[in-house]
Design a protein around this motif. Structure first.
Motif, PDB file in Angstrom:
ATOM      1  N   GLY A 108       8.069   1.445  15.470  1.00 20.89           N
ATOM      2  CA  GLY A 108       9.107   0.433  15.515  1.00 20.89           C
ATOM      3  C   GLY A 108       9.325  -0.312  14.215  1.00 20.89           C
ATOM      4  N   HIS A 109       8.881   0.234  13.111  1.00 26.73           N
ATOM      5  CA  HIS A 109       9.071  -0.407  11.812  1.00 26.73           C
ATOM      6  C   HIS A 109      10.247   0.233  11.092  1.00 26.73           C
ATOM      7  CE1 HIS A 109       5.449  -2.826  11.989  1.00 26.73           C
ATOM      8  NE2 HIS A 109       4.787  -1.760  12.420  1.00 26.73           N
ATOM      9  N   GLY A 110      10.662  -0.403  10.022  1.00 26.83           N
ATOM     10  CA  GLY A 110      11.833   0.064   9.298  1.00 26.83           C
ATOM     11  C   GLY A 110      11.510   0.806   8.021  1.00 26.83           C
ATOM     12  N   ILE A 111      12.509   0.851   7.156  1.00 24.58           N
ATOM     13  CA  ILE A 111      12.420   1.636   5.933  1.00 24.58           C
ATOM     14  C   ILE A 111      11.400   1.062   4.949  1.00 24.58           C
ATOM     15  CG2 ILE A 111      14.322   0.453   4.793  1.00 24.58           C
ATOM     16  CD1 ILE A 111      15.101   3.215   3.641  1.00 24.58           C
ATOM     17  N   TRP A 112      11.259  -0.249   4.902  1.00 25.84           N
ATOM     18  CA  TRP A 112      10.311  -0.849   3.953  1.00 25.84           C
ATOM     19  C   TRP A 112       8.879  -0.513   4.329  1.00 25.84           C
ATOM     20  CZ3 TRP A 112      12.289  -1.818  -0.402  1.00 25.84           C
ATOM     21  CH2 TRP A 112      13.608  -2.263  -0.509  1.00 25.84           C
ATOM     22  N   PHE A 113       8.594  -0.489   5.614  1.00 25.29           N
ATOM     23  CA  PHE A 113       7.256  -0.105   6.055  1.00 25.29           C
ATOM     24  C   PHE A 113       7.017   1.379   5.764  1.00 25.29           C
ATOM     25  CE2 PHE A 113       3.682   0.674   8.813  1.00 25.29           C
ATOM     26  CZ  PHE A 113       2.962  -0.498   8.716  1.00 25.29           C
ATOM     27  N   ALA A 114       8.034   2.195   5.919  1.00 25.51           N
ATOM     28  CA  ALA A 114       7.914   3.621   5.611  1.00 25.51           C
ATOM     29  C   ALA A 114       7.628   3.834   4.129  1.00 25.51           C
ATOM     30  CB  ALA A 114       9.177   4.354   6.020  1.00 25.51           C
ATOM     31  N   LEU A 115       8.289   3.077   3.285  1.00 19.61           N
ATOM     32  CA  LEU A 115       8.013   3.175   1.845  1.00 19.61           C
ATOM     33  C   LEU A 115       6.587   2.733   1.534  1.00 19.61           C
ATOM     34  CD1 LEU A 115      11.391   1.926   0.356  1.00 19.61           C
ATOM     35  CD2 LEU A 115      10.482   4.255   0.364  1.00 19.61           C
ATOM     36  N   GLY A 116       6.117   1.708   2.227  1.00 19.06           N
ATOM     37  CA  GLY A 116       4.737   1.279   2.064  1.00 19.06           C
ATOM     38  C   GLY A 116       3.758   2.357   2.504  1.00 19.06           C
ATOM     39  N   LEU A 117       4.065   3.033   3.616  1.00 20.08           N
ATOM     40  CA  LEU A 117       3.221   4.139   4.065  1.00 20.08           C
ATOM     41  C   LEU A 117       3.207   5.280   3.056  1.00 20.08           C
ATOM     42  CD1 LEU A 117       3.915   4.563   7.886  1.00 20.08           C
ATOM     43  CD2 LEU A 117       1.700   4.257   6.811  1.00 20.08           C
ATOM     44  N   TYR A 118       4.313   5.488   2.407  1.00 18.93           N
ATOM     45  CA  TYR A 118       4.410   6.581   1.439  1.00 18.93           C
ATOM     46  C   TYR A 118       3.639   6.266   0.155  1.00 18.93           C
ATOM     47  CZ  TYR A 118       6.376  10.114  -1.622  1.00 18.93           C
ATOM     48  OH  TYR A 118       6.525  11.156  -2.504  1.00 18.93           O
ATOM     49  N   PHE A 119       3.825   5.064  -0.376  1.00 18.37           N
ATOM     50  CA  PHE A 119       3.217   4.722  -1.662  1.00 18.37           C
ATOM     51  C   PHE A 119       1.797   4.171  -1.535  1.00 18.37           C
ATOM     52  CE2 PHE A 119       7.746   4.556  -2.866  1.00 18.37           C
ATOM     53  CZ  PHE A 119       7.698   5.489  -3.882  1.00 18.37           C
ATOM     54  N   PHE A 120       1.473   3.486  -0.440  1.00 20.59           N
ATOM     55  CA  PHE A 120       0.150   2.899  -0.231  1.00 20.59           C
ATOM     56  C   PHE A 120      -0.375   3.279   1.157  1.00 20.59           C
ATOM     57  CE2 PHE A 120       2.652  -0.103  -2.839  1.00 20.59           C
ATOM     58  CZ  PHE A 120       1.933   0.002  -4.033  1.00 20.59           C
ATOM     59  N   PRO A 121      -0.644   4.564   1.389  1.00 19.35           N
ATOM     60  CA  PRO A 121      -0.989   4.999   2.750  1.00 19.35           C
ATOM     61  C   PRO A 121      -2.276   4.390   3.288  1.00 19.35           C
ATOM     62  CG  PRO A 121      -1.354   6.773   1.185  1.00 19.35           C
ATOM     63  CD  PRO A 121      -0.671   5.666   0.441  1.00 19.35           C
ATOM     64  N   PHE A 122      -3.261   4.134   2.432  1.00 21.45           N
ATOM     65  CA  PHE A 122      -4.527   3.607   2.914  1.00 21.45           C
ATOM     66  C   PHE A 122      -4.378   2.188   3.458  1.00 21.45           C
ATOM     67  CE2 PHE A 122      -5.672   6.664  -0.459  1.00 21.45           C
ATOM     68  CZ  PHE A 122      -6.260   7.615   0.360  1.00 21.45           C
ATOM     69  N   ILE A 123      -3.577   1.382   2.812  1.00 19.82           N
ATOM     70  CA  ILE A 123      -3.369  -0.002   3.253  1.00 19.82           C
ATOM     71  C   ILE A 123      -2.516  -0.042   4.520  1.00 19.82           C
ATOM     72  CG2 ILE A 123      -2.325  -2.205   2.626  1.00 19.82           C
ATOM     73  CD1 ILE A 123      -3.023  -1.495  -0.306  1.00 19.82           C
ATOM     74  N   PHE A 124      -1.414   0.677   4.522  1.00 22.17           N
ATOM     75  CA  PHE A 124      -0.477   0.585   5.638  1.00 22.17           C
ATOM     76  C   PHE A 124      -0.986   1.309   6.888  1.00 22.17           C
ATOM     77  CE2 PHE A 124       2.129  -1.090   2.368  1.00 22.17           C
ATOM     78  CZ  PHE A 124       3.062  -1.875   3.005  1.00 22.17           C
ATOM     79  N   THR A 125      -1.848   2.305   6.731  1.00 15.41           N
ATOM     80  CA  THR A 125      -2.464   2.935   7.890  1.00 15.41           C
ATOM     81  C   THR A 125      -3.423   1.964   8.571  1.00 15.41           C
ATOM     82  OG1 THR A 125      -2.307   5.060   6.789  1.00 15.41           O
ATOM     83  CG2 THR A 125      -3.754   4.945   8.684  1.00 15.41           C
ATOM     84  N   ILE A 126      -4.139   1.182   7.796  1.00 13.43           N
ATOM     85  CA  ILE A 126      -5.026   0.158   8.361  1.00 13.43           C
ATOM     86  C   ILE A 126      -4.203  -0.910   9.072  1.00 13.43           C
ATOM     87  CG2 ILE A 126      -6.647  -1.679   7.746  1.00 13.43           C
ATOM     88  CD1 ILE A 126      -7.723   0.232   5.595  1.00 13.43           C
ATOM     89  N   VAL A 127      -3.061  -1.269   8.504  1.00  7.80           N
ATOM     90  CA  VAL A 127      -2.181  -2.244   9.156  1.00  7.80           C
ATOM     91  C   VAL A 127      -1.711  -1.705  10.504  1.00  7.80           C
ATOM     92  CG1 VAL A 127       0.066  -3.377   8.996  1.00  7.80           C
ATOM     93  CG2 VAL A 127      -1.440  -3.331   7.016  1.00  7.80           C
ATOM     94  N   LEU A 128      -1.374  -0.428  10.583  1.00  8.54           N
ATOM     95  CA  LEU A 128      -0.970   0.156  11.863  1.00  8.54           C
ATOM     96  C   LEU A 128      -2.123   0.158  12.858  1.00  8.54           C
ATOM     97  CD1 LEU A 128       1.194   3.275  10.962  1.00  8.54           C
ATOM     98  CD2 LEU A 128       1.947   1.152  12.021  1.00  8.54           C
TER      99      LEU A 128
END
Length: 54
Positions: free
Chosen positions: A18-38
């Motif tokens: 349920g997140h948008g494009i900015w979260f997707a860009l975060g997952l792409y460029f900083f996967p370790f941080i944003f995966t922990i956030v998920l």
């Protein structure tokens, strides 16, 4: 080719939660941080949008 697959996966996972494009860009460029956030954040799995059942 691998970069396109990683980009596509980041956008799909972002949509599944349920997140948008900015979260997707975060997952792409900083996967370790944003995966922990998920995993540990307040994100909930909302599923994949299926245009055939809508």
């Amino acid at each position: 080719m691998q970069l396109l697959i990683a980009c596509n996966l980041a956008f799909r996972v972002s949509g599944w939660f349920g997140h948008g494009i900015w979260f997707a860009l975060g997952l792409y460029f900083f996967p370790f941080i944003f995966t922990i956030v998920l995993g540990f954040g307040s994100s909930r799995y909302v599923g994949e949008y299926n245009s055939f059942t809508a």
